[in-house]
Motif scaffolding. Structure first.
Motif, PDB file in Angstrom:
ATOM      1  N   ARG A  42      30.852  26.223  42.165  1.00 45.40           N
ATOM      2  CA  ARG A  42      29.419  25.977  41.933  1.00 45.40           C
ATOM      3  C   ARG A  42      29.129  25.516  40.509  1.00 45.40           C
ATOM      4  O   ARG A  42      28.215  24.727  40.273  1.00 45.40           O
ATOM      5  CB  ARG A  42      28.636  27.256  42.256  1.00 45.40           C
ATOM      6  N   THR A  43      29.910  25.983  39.521  1.00 41.48           N
ATOM      7  CA  THR A  43      29.653  25.628  38.123  1.00 41.48           C
ATOM      8  C   THR A  43      30.524  24.476  37.631  1.00 41.48           C
ATOM      9  O   THR A  43      30.318  23.988  36.520  1.00 41.48           O
ATOM     10  CB  THR A  43      29.865  26.850  37.207  1.00 41.48           C
ATOM     11  N   ALA A  44      31.483  24.025  38.431  1.00 43.73           N
ATOM     12  CA  ALA A  44      32.397  22.952  38.017  1.00 43.73           C
ATOM     13  C   ALA A  44      31.671  21.684  37.540  1.00 43.73           C
ATOM     14  O   ALA A  44      32.113  21.061  36.570  1.00 43.73           O
ATOM     15  CB  ALA A  44      33.364  22.626  39.145  1.00 43.73           C
ATOM     16  N   PRO A  45      30.568  21.261  38.169  1.00 42.84           N
ATOM     17  CA  PRO A  45      29.888  20.036  37.717  1.00 42.84           C
ATOM     18  C   PRO A  45      29.342  20.109  36.288  1.00 42.84           C
ATOM     19  O   PRO A  45      29.043  19.081  35.697  1.00 42.84           O
ATOM     20  CB  PRO A  45      28.728  19.878  38.709  1.00 42.84           C
ATOM     21  N   TYR A  46      29.229  21.303  35.726  1.00 45.04           N
ATOM     22  CA  TYR A  46      28.685  21.459  34.377  1.00 45.04           C
ATOM     23  C   TYR A  46      29.734  21.283  33.287  1.00 45.04           C
ATOM     24  O   TYR A  46      29.418  21.378  32.111  1.00 45.04           O
ATOM     25  CB  TYR A  46      28.018  22.834  34.231  1.00 45.04           C
ATOM     26  N   PRO A 101      34.017  37.021  24.161  1.00 45.09           N
ATOM     27  CA  PRO A 101      33.265  35.842  23.705  1.00 45.09           C
ATOM     28  C   PRO A 101      32.173  36.230  22.705  1.00 45.09           C
ATOM     29  O   PRO A 101      31.658  37.347  22.720  1.00 45.09           O
ATOM     30  CB  PRO A 101      32.640  35.303  24.995  1.00 45.09           C
ATOM     31  N   TRP A 102      31.825  35.292  21.863  1.00 48.37           N
ATOM     32  CA  TRP A 102      30.753  35.516  20.901  1.00 48.37           C
ATOM     33  C   TRP A 102      29.410  35.524  21.618  1.00 48.37           C
ATOM     34  O   TRP A 102      29.240  34.900  22.673  1.00 48.37           O
ATOM     35  CB  TRP A 102      30.736  34.418  19.858  1.00 48.37           C
ATOM     36  N   HIS A 103      28.448  36.180  21.020  1.00 47.17           N
ATOM     37  CA  HIS A 103      27.103  36.230  21.606  1.00 47.17           C
ATOM     38  C   HIS A 103      26.508  34.836  21.715  1.00 47.17           C
ATOM     39  O   HIS A 103      25.775  34.528  22.652  1.00 47.17           O
ATOM     40  CB  HIS A 103      26.189  37.156  20.803  1.00 47.17           C
ATOM     41  N   SER A 104      26.830  33.950  20.783  1.00 45.36           N
ATOM     42  CA  SER A 104      26.286  32.588  20.837  1.00 45.36           C
ATOM     43  C   SER A 104      26.855  31.807  22.025  1.00 45.36           C
ATOM     44  O   SER A 104      26.178  30.943  22.587  1.00 45.36           O
ATOM     45  CB  SER A 104      26.569  31.850  19.529  1.00 45.36           C
ATOM     46  N   THR A 105      28.088  32.131  22.422  1.00 46.71           N
ATOM     47  CA  THR A 105      28.680  31.491  23.605  1.00 46.71           C
ATOM     48  C   THR A 105      27.894  31.878  24.851  1.00 46.71           C
ATOM     49  O   THR A 105      27.661  31.050  25.733  1.00 46.71           O
ATOM     50  CB  THR A 105      30.157  31.914  23.755  1.00 46.71           C
ATOM     51  N   ILE A 106      27.470  33.133  24.920  1.00 47.58           N
ATOM     52  CA  ILE A 106      26.673  33.602  26.060  1.00 47.58           C
ATOM     53  C   ILE A 106      25.347  32.851  26.105  1.00 47.58           C
ATOM     54  O   ILE A 106      24.930  32.360  27.163  1.00 47.58           O
ATOM     55  CB  ILE A 106      26.444  35.129  25.979  1.00 47.58           C
ATOM     56  N   SER A 107      24.691  32.714  24.962  1.00 49.60           N
ATOM     57  CA  SER A 107      23.400  32.015  24.905  1.00 49.60           C
ATOM     58  C   SER A 107      23.536  30.554  25.310  1.00 49.60           C
ATOM     59  O   SER A 107      22.725  30.040  26.088  1.00 49.60           O
ATOM     60  CB  SER A 107      22.827  32.089  23.487  1.00 49.60           C
ATOM     61  N   ARG A 108      24.560  29.866  24.783  1.00 49.35           N
ATOM     62  CA  ARG A 108      24.747  28.443  25.098  1.00 49.35           C
ATOM     63  C   ARG A 108      25.106  28.242  26.572  1.00 49.35           C
ATOM     64  O   ARG A 108      24.635  27.293  27.203  1.00 49.35           O
ATOM     65  CB  ARG A 108      25.830  27.845  24.204  1.00 49.35           C
ATOM     66  N   THR A 109      25.921  29.137  27.116  1.00 49.33           N
ATOM     67  CA  THR A 109      26.313  29.007  28.524  1.00 49.33           C
ATOM     68  C   THR A 109      25.123  29.254  29.433  1.00 49.33           C
ATOM     69  O   THR A 109      24.956  28.577  30.454  1.00 49.33           O
ATOM     70  CB  THR A 109      27.469  29.976  28.851  1.00 49.33           C
ATOM     71  N   ARG A 110      24.260  30.184  29.075  1.00 51.02           N
ATOM     72  CA  ARG A 110      23.055  30.444  29.863  1.00 51.02           C
ATOM     73  C   ARG A 110      22.189  29.189  29.928  1.00 51.02           C
ATOM     74  O   ARG A 110      21.623  28.859  30.961  1.00 51.02           O
ATOM     75  CB  ARG A 110      22.262  31.602  29.249  1.00 51.02           C
ATOM     76  N   GLN A 111      22.099  28.474  28.820  1.00 54.58           N
ATOM     77  CA  GLN A 111      21.299  27.242  28.775  1.00 54.58           C
ATOM     78  C   GLN A 111      21.959  26.104  29.545  1.00 54.58           C
ATOM     79  O   GLN A 111      21.275  25.215  30.040  1.00 54.58           O
ATOM     80  CB  GLN A 111      21.067  26.822  27.319  1.00 54.58           C
ATOM     81  N   LEU A 112      23.294  26.121  29.642  1.00 49.16           N
ATOM     82  CA  LEU A 112      24.039  25.069  30.322  1.00 49.16           C
ATOM     83  C   LEU A 112      23.736  25.016  31.820  1.00 49.16           C
ATOM     84  O   LEU A 112      23.529  23.950  32.387  1.00 49.16           O
ATOM     85  CB  LEU A 112      25.541  25.284  30.107  1.00 49.16           C
ATOM     86  N   TYR A 113      23.704  26.178  32.440  1.00 53.44           N
ATOM     87  CA  TYR A 113      23.496  26.237  33.889  1.00 53.44           C
ATOM     88  C   TYR A 113      22.017  26.080  34.215  1.00 53.44           C
ATOM     89  O   TYR A 113      21.151  26.596  33.532  1.00 53.44           O
ATOM     90  CB  TYR A 113      23.975  27.566  34.471  1.00 53.44           C
ATOM     91  N   GLY A 114      21.756  25.406  35.292  1.00 59.63           N
ATOM     92  CA  GLY A 114      20.376  25.273  35.744  1.00 59.63           C
ATOM     93  C   GLY A 114      19.918  26.525  36.475  1.00 59.63           C
ATOM     94  O   GLY A 114      20.717  27.405  36.818  1.00 59.63           O
ATOM     95  N   GLU A 115      18.667  26.595  36.732  1.00 61.36           N
ATOM     96  CA  GLU A 115      18.079  27.736  37.434  1.00 61.36           C
ATOM     97  C   GLU A 115      18.688  27.921  38.818  1.00 61.36           C
ATOM     98  O   GLU A 115      18.847  29.043  39.302  1.00 61.36           O
ATOM     99  CB  GLU A 115      16.568  27.543  37.542  1.00 61.36           C
ATOM    100  N   GLY A 116      19.086  26.823  39.446  1.00 63.18           N
ATOM    101  CA  GLY A 116      19.658  26.875  40.790  1.00 63.18           C
ATOM    102  C   GLY A 116      20.928  27.709  40.871  1.00 63.18           C
ATOM    103  O   GLY A 116      21.164  28.400  41.866  1.00 63.18           O
ATOM    104  N   VAL A 117      21.763  27.648  39.836  1.00 63.91           N
ATOM    105  CA  VAL A 117      23.007  28.439  39.825  1.00 63.91           C
ATOM    106  C   VAL A 117      22.674  29.928  39.822  1.00 63.91           C
ATOM    107  O   VAL A 117      23.261  30.714  40.564  1.00 63.91           O
ATOM    108  CB  VAL A 117      23.888  28.076  38.609  1.00 63.91           C
ATOM    109  N   PHE A 118      21.717  30.318  38.996  1.00 67.05           N
ATOM    110  CA  PHE A 118      21.322  31.727  38.931  1.00 67.05           C
ATOM    111  C   PHE A 118      20.691  32.188  40.242  1.00 67.05           C
ATOM    112  O   PHE A 118      20.995  33.277  40.736  1.00 67.05           O
ATOM    113  CB  PHE A 118      20.340  31.958  37.771  1.00 67.05           C
TER     114      PHE A 118
END
Length: 128
Positions: A42-46, A101-118
């Protein structure tokens, strides 16, 4: 005679993370009940095909789940919490000597995925 406890750290320990977490631990049970492998497809396209390897999407969503279950809204606090808890390290599959992982990695990854993934994740988890 009154005792006084003084910590004398050893240079080497013979211990495993698995042996430090009890068999009936909540996160052990959650690991058995929760199958998040669909997230890889599901996340591969990102993701691209070159460059530095990213955080494992299953680990990312497990970290978010830990934050939700423990009411931790701050990514910085969440990663501190995860790194200090043996059962959560086992749940995330990070050994004692591995850096999370660093906290900033979590923040950036959250922004990477669209609402549909969640939404898909929570829909699939709630159907179980």
């Amino acid at each position: 005679m009154q005792g006084h406890k003084n910590l004398q750290p050893k240079m080497y320990y013979q211990v495993t993370l698995d042996s430090l977490v009890s068999a009936d631990n909540f996160y052990r049970k959650l690991e058995k009940a929760l199958d998040l492998h669909f997230l890889y497809a599901r996340t591969a396209p990102y993701y691209g095909t070159e460059g530095q390897e990213s955080i494992d999407p299953v680990v990312f969503f497990k970290i978010l789940l830990v934050g939700y279950l423990n009411n931790i809204p701050s990514d910085r606090r969440l990663m501190e919490y995860c790194s200090n808890c043996l059962d959560i390290r086992l749940f995330l599959q990070y050994d004692l000597d591995e850096v999370l992982p660093w906290h900033s990695t979590i923040s950036r990854t959250r922004q990477l995925y669209g609402e549909g993934v969640f939404l898909e994740l929570f829909h699939k988890v709630s159907l179980r």
